[in-house]
Design an enzyme around this catalytic site. Structure first.
Site, PDB file in Angstrom:
ATOM      1  N   HIS A 107       0.926  -1.107   0.228  1.00 43.74           N
ATOM      2  CA  HIS A 107      -0.019  -0.039  -0.028  1.00 43.74           C
ATOM      3  C   HIS A 107       0.769   1.215   0.005  1.00 43.74           C
ATOM      4  O   HIS A 107       1.960   1.374   0.038  1.00 43.74           O
ATOM      5  CB  HIS A 107      -1.112   0.030   1.007  1.00 43.74           C
ATOM      6  CG  HIS A 107      -0.405   0.059   2.498  1.00 43.74           C
ATOM      7  ND1 HIS A 107       0.196  -0.978   3.236  1.00 43.74           N
ATOM      8  CD2 HIS A 107      -0.267   1.084   3.320  1.00 43.74           C
ATOM      9  CE1 HIS A 107       0.670  -0.565   4.415  1.00 43.74           C
ATOM     10  NE2 HIS A 107       0.331   0.747   4.574  1.00 43.74           N
ATOM     11  N   HIS A 109       1.581   3.625   2.094  1.00 39.95           N
ATOM     12  CA  HIS A 109       1.980   4.180   3.207  1.00 39.95           C
ATOM     13  C   HIS A 109       3.795   3.892   3.151  1.00 39.95           C
ATOM     14  O   HIS A 109       4.472   3.173   2.562  1.00 39.95           O
ATOM     15  CB  HIS A 109       1.710   3.594   4.614  1.00 39.95           C
ATOM     16  CG  HIS A 109       0.480   4.120   4.931  1.00 39.95           C
ATOM     17  ND1 HIS A 109      -0.258   3.585   5.739  1.00 39.95           N
ATOM     18  CD2 HIS A 109      -0.415   5.284   4.356  1.00 39.95           C
ATOM     19  CE1 HIS A 109      -1.655   4.242   5.815  1.00 39.95           C
ATOM     20  NE2 HIS A 109      -1.589   5.109   4.980  1.00 39.95           N
ATOM     21  N   ASP A 111       5.820   2.755   5.224  1.00 39.27           N
ATOM     22  CA  ASP A 111       6.353   1.439   5.694  1.00 39.27           C
ATOM     23  C   ASP A 111       6.424   0.247   4.404  1.00 39.27           C
ATOM     24  O   ASP A 111       7.067  -0.766   4.943  1.00 39.27           O
ATOM     25  CB  ASP A 111       5.576   0.803   6.985  1.00 39.27           C
ATOM     26  CG  ASP A 111       4.181   0.849   6.767  1.00 39.27           C
ATOM     27  OD1 ASP A 111       3.640   1.410   5.774  1.00 39.27           O
ATOM     28  OD2 ASP A 111       3.447   0.326   7.877  1.00 39.27           O
ATOM     29  N   HIS A 170      -7.142  -1.444   5.880  1.00 39.27           N
ATOM     30  CA  HIS A 170      -6.176  -0.395   6.374  1.00 39.27           C
ATOM     31  C   HIS A 170      -6.103   0.880   5.719  1.00 39.27           C
ATOM     32  O   HIS A 170      -5.882   1.900   6.111  1.00 39.27           O
ATOM     33  CB  HIS A 170      -4.735  -1.250   6.523  1.00 39.27           C
ATOM     34  CG  HIS A 170      -3.616  -0.195   7.142  1.00 39.27           C
ATOM     35  ND1 HIS A 170      -3.738   0.076   8.191  1.00 39.27           N
ATOM     36  CD2 HIS A 170      -2.333   0.038   6.447  1.00 39.27           C
ATOM     37  CE1 HIS A 170      -2.351   1.006   8.310  1.00 39.27           C
ATOM     38  NE2 HIS A 170      -1.948   0.932   7.355  1.00 39.27           N
ATOM     39  N   CYS A 189      -0.414  -4.525   6.010  1.00 38.84           N
ATOM     40  CA  CYS A 189      -1.199  -4.023   7.290  1.00 38.84           C
ATOM     41  C   CYS A 189      -2.513  -4.414   7.337  1.00 38.84           C
ATOM     42  O   CYS A 189      -3.197  -3.994   8.186  1.00 38.84           O
ATOM     43  CB  CYS A 189      -0.738  -2.511   7.302  1.00 38.84           C
ATOM     44  SG  CYS A 189       1.112  -1.964   7.523  1.00 38.84           S
ATOM     45  N   LYS A 192      -3.462  -8.186  11.314  1.00 32.65           N
ATOM     46  CA  LYS A 192      -2.677  -7.829  12.603  1.00 32.65           C
ATOM     47  C   LYS A 192      -2.200  -9.082  13.250  1.00 32.65           C
ATOM     48  O   LYS A 192      -2.926 -10.349  13.215  1.00 32.65           O
ATOM     49  CB  LYS A 192      -4.081  -7.040  13.681  1.00 32.65           C
ATOM     50  CG  LYS A 192      -4.483  -5.744  13.062  1.00 32.65           C
ATOM     51  CD  LYS A 192      -3.624  -4.950  13.195  1.00 32.65           C
ATOM     52  CE  LYS A 192      -3.946  -3.584  12.889  1.00 32.65           C
ATOM     53  NZ  LYS A 192      -2.949  -2.378  12.996  1.00 32.65           N
ATOM     54  N   ASN A 200      -3.074   2.405  13.218  1.00 32.16           N
ATOM     55  CA  ASN A 200      -3.276   3.701  12.515  1.00 32.16           C
ATOM     56  C   ASN A 200      -4.585   3.400  11.498  1.00 32.16           C
ATOM     57  O   ASN A 200      -4.690   2.814  10.547  1.00 32.16           O
ATOM     58  CB  ASN A 200      -2.018   3.886  11.684  1.00 32.16           C
ATOM     59  CG  ASN A 200      -2.107   5.220  10.553  1.00 32.16           C
ATOM     60  OD1 ASN A 200      -3.154   5.930  10.884  1.00 32.16           O
ATOM     61  ND2 ASN A 200      -1.304   5.309   9.800  1.00 32.16           N
ATOM     62  N   HIS A 230       3.121  -5.754  10.679  1.00 26.46           N
ATOM     63  CA  HIS A 230       3.756  -5.674  12.035  1.00 26.46           C
ATOM     64  C   HIS A 230       3.565  -6.545  12.862  1.00 26.46           C
ATOM     65  O   HIS A 230       2.449  -7.265  13.166  1.00 26.46           O
ATOM     66  CB  HIS A 230       3.351  -4.396  12.509  1.00 26.46           C
ATOM     67  CG  HIS A 230       3.190  -3.183  11.841  1.00 26.46           C
ATOM     68  ND1 HIS A 230       4.378  -2.447  11.269  1.00 26.46           N
ATOM     69  CD2 HIS A 230       2.380  -2.556  10.997  1.00 26.46           C
ATOM     70  CE1 HIS A 230       4.098  -1.418  10.638  1.00 26.46           C
ATOM     71  NE2 HIS A 230       2.718  -1.651  10.198  1.00 26.46           N
TER      72      HIS A 230
END
Length: 250
Positions: A107, A109, A111, A170, A189, A192, A200, A230
């Protein structure tokens, strides 16, 4: 004495054979530096972890996935900066003896996109959802080169990996990566780790999130290992946990 010399010769020969076939050695099963950590998931999959400094969440560990087979590798999500990304590329080439054929940010972002320029500098093609490309261009980030809408299939040696958009969660553009031969999912993301909070939600579609993960479970029922964006990998219990987390009314 003859038998001892023979055993030494046999061990030495086997060591040379392992090197010549490009089989990862025990030393390549775990790598750690100040900026990057790499851990073996299966015989053909590694998880790479880099770190992002966030005002809200502090230092955040960010996962990606390396799939390799027969001298080729595809990487999902770039490390968080160009230096860590270059370190990852060097490790794949030096330790796995593989050429990186593609980088796929899951995506828009940082990260996922932070170290994308390092791949482009090494002439490694990048692929992403069309909306990821639009967002990266708008945010003046490094822009993935090749777009797709729903499903991308790429070869890795004589196997395949999928990059699949199954719905919003997300972010509006979040995709997942799947290696069917190893039954390994990179959820990014969208998924989870067990015990995680919602995290976020600035660009999230919370209402669609559990439906997207349910659709993912239905599409790929053979999943065995799940690597989240993560935190720690696990099994399909991560999918169930994510569904439950976002199905709750808050």
């Amino acid at each position: 004495m003859f038998m001892i010399k023979y055993l030494y010769l046999l061990i030495f020969s086997l060591g040379l054979l392992a090197c010549n076939t490009g089989t990862p050695t025990a030393k390549s099963q775990h790598y750690q530096s100040a900026a990057l950590e790499i851990q073996k998931v299966t015989d053909h999959v590694y998880r790479h972890t880099s770190f992002l400094n966030s005002e809200r969440f502090g230092s955040v560990s960010c996962n990606g996935m390396v799939v390799f087979n027969k001298g080729e590798a595809v990487i999902f999500d770039a490390p968080t900066d160009d230096s860590a990304a270059a370190e990852l590329i060097n490790w794949v080439e030096d330790k796995l003896h593989c050429k990186v054929k593609a980088i796929i940010p899951t995506h828009f972002h940082s990260d996922c996109l932070g170290g994308l320029r390092a791949f482009h500098q090494r002439q490694i093609p990048s692929y992403a959802h069309g909306l990821t490309i639009e967002k990266a261009r708008f945010n003046k980030e490094a822009v993935p080169q090749n777009g797709f809408d729903t499903l991308l299939t790429l070869p890795v040696g004589d196997k395949e990996v999928y990059a699949h958009f199954l719905g919003e969660g997300h972010t509006k553009d979040n995709i997942v990566g799947y290696f069917p031969a190893g039954r390994v999912l990179f959820g990014g993301c969208l998924i989870k780790e067990l015990g995680a909070k919602r995290g976020n939600l600035v660009d999230a579609n919370v209402q669609a999130w559990p439906m997207t993960v349910s659709r993912l479970k239905e599409k790929y029922p053979a999943i065995k290992i799940v690597v989240p964006g993560h935190g720690k990998p696990g099994g399909t219990e991560l999918l169930d946990y994510t569904i439950k987390l976002f199905a709750q009314n808050e």
